[in-house]
Scaffold this active site. Structure first.
Site, PDB file in Angstrom:
ATOM      1  N   HIS A 164      37.318  40.717  42.267  1.00  0.00           N
ATOM      2  CA  HIS A 164      37.608  40.127  43.571  1.00  0.00           C
ATOM      3  C   HIS A 164      38.547  38.928  43.436  1.00  0.00           C
ATOM      4  O   HIS A 164      38.625  38.292  42.377  1.00  0.00           O
ATOM      5  CB  HIS A 164      36.315  39.679  44.262  1.00  0.00           C
ATOM      6  CG  HIS A 164      35.537  38.670  43.493  1.00  0.00           C
ATOM      7  ND1 HIS A 164      35.827  37.325  43.509  1.00  0.00           N
ATOM      8  CD2 HIS A 164      34.476  38.800  42.655  1.00  0.00           C
ATOM      9  CE1 HIS A 164      34.989  36.663  42.739  1.00  0.00           C
ATOM     10  NE2 HIS A 164      34.156  37.543  42.195  1.00  0.00           N
ATOM     11  N   GLU A 176      27.600  42.053  41.504  1.00  0.00           N
ATOM     12  CA  GLU A 176      27.486  40.933  40.571  1.00  0.00           C
ATOM     13  C   GLU A 176      26.107  40.906  39.912  1.00  0.00           C
ATOM     14  O   GLU A 176      25.126  41.433  40.459  1.00  0.00           O
ATOM     15  CB  GLU A 176      27.724  39.616  41.333  1.00  0.00           C
ATOM     16  CG  GLU A 176      27.611  38.347  40.510  1.00  0.00           C
ATOM     17  CD  GLU A 176      28.673  38.255  39.423  1.00  0.00           C
ATOM     18  OE1 GLU A 176      28.524  38.980  38.412  1.00  0.00           O
ATOM     19  OE2 GLU A 176      29.621  37.470  39.591  1.00  0.00           O
TER      20      GLU A 176
END
Length: 220
Positions: A50, A134
């Site tokens: 990201h 994550e």
């Protein structure tokens, strides 16, 4: 294709001993099996972290905002559009893409940004997959973080599990499952877009640690 690869793996095991030695036929079958695996892979598998997030810019933000709700900064949005342009240049104008994306806000925003530059007509499918999210760090209080980091360094980042969170090994298990059941399996998972055309590029929009552990699948 997935069933064929599975049958090939079973056949290899019949010819090979536990130490990896075996008959010439067994070794030849292993070579053929590995070649079939490579042939079933998409033309490109591209991993994207990201863009810059609010927490990258403000390290205190996680005290006030849940990790999955952290968004991109203006710079991060610009980075997302730029990576879409880079992917377009690499894969070519005729590529057909399957985007896998972590369900966190910053990865979803990155995926939308890169799609705007890549071109929506090239994206056959979107799959939001929590297996490439994550690492879960648990409910850590700021006052405890320094001591937990010390413990993590002593044990090793791959093995240390945060209280109520995950270790690197836990993340490895779930990204391995994602790799095996999507990229490696191919077949129906990567088959076709609405037009019936075969997908030949996989883009996974994920996080730094998850990316490194996905790369371990390639090394393996």
């Amino acid at each position: 294709a997935a069933a064929g690869l599975l049958c090939g793996a079973v056949g290899v095991q019949r010819f090979l001993r536990p130490n990896g030695t075996g008959t010439t036929a067994g070794r030849g079958l292993l070579v053929a099996y590995n070649a079939a695996v490579r042939a079933a892979l998409p033309r490109y598998v591209i991993l994207v972290r990201h863009g810059e997030s609010q927490a990258n810019a403000d390290h205190t933000l996680l005290r006030r905002k849940a990790d999955n709700l952290i968004e991109l900064t203006a710079r991060g949005s610009q980075q997302a559009r730029a990576v879409g342009e880079r992917i377009r240049a690499v894969v070519g104008e005729d590529a057909y893409v399957h985007v896998y994306v972590s369900p966190f806000q910053r990865t979803l925003q990155t995926a939308r940004g890169l799609e705007s530059s890549l071109g929506a007509s090239r994206v056959a499918r979107w799959s939001i997959d929590p297996r490439i999210r994550e690492q879960e760090f648990g409910n850590i209080q700021p006052s405890d973080f320094a001591s937990l980091r010390h413990d993590q360094r002593a044990v090793g980042r791959f093995w240390y599990r945060f209280p109520s969170g995950e270790s690197g090994a836990d993340v490895y298990d779930r990204v391995r499952q994602w790799w095996d059941t999507t990229v490696l399996a191919g077949g129906a998972q990567l088959c076709c877009g609405p037009s019936g055309r075969t997908v030949d590029v996989v883009v996974a929009v994920t996080h730094g640690l998850a990316m490194r552990l996905i790369l371990m699948q390639v090394a393996a």
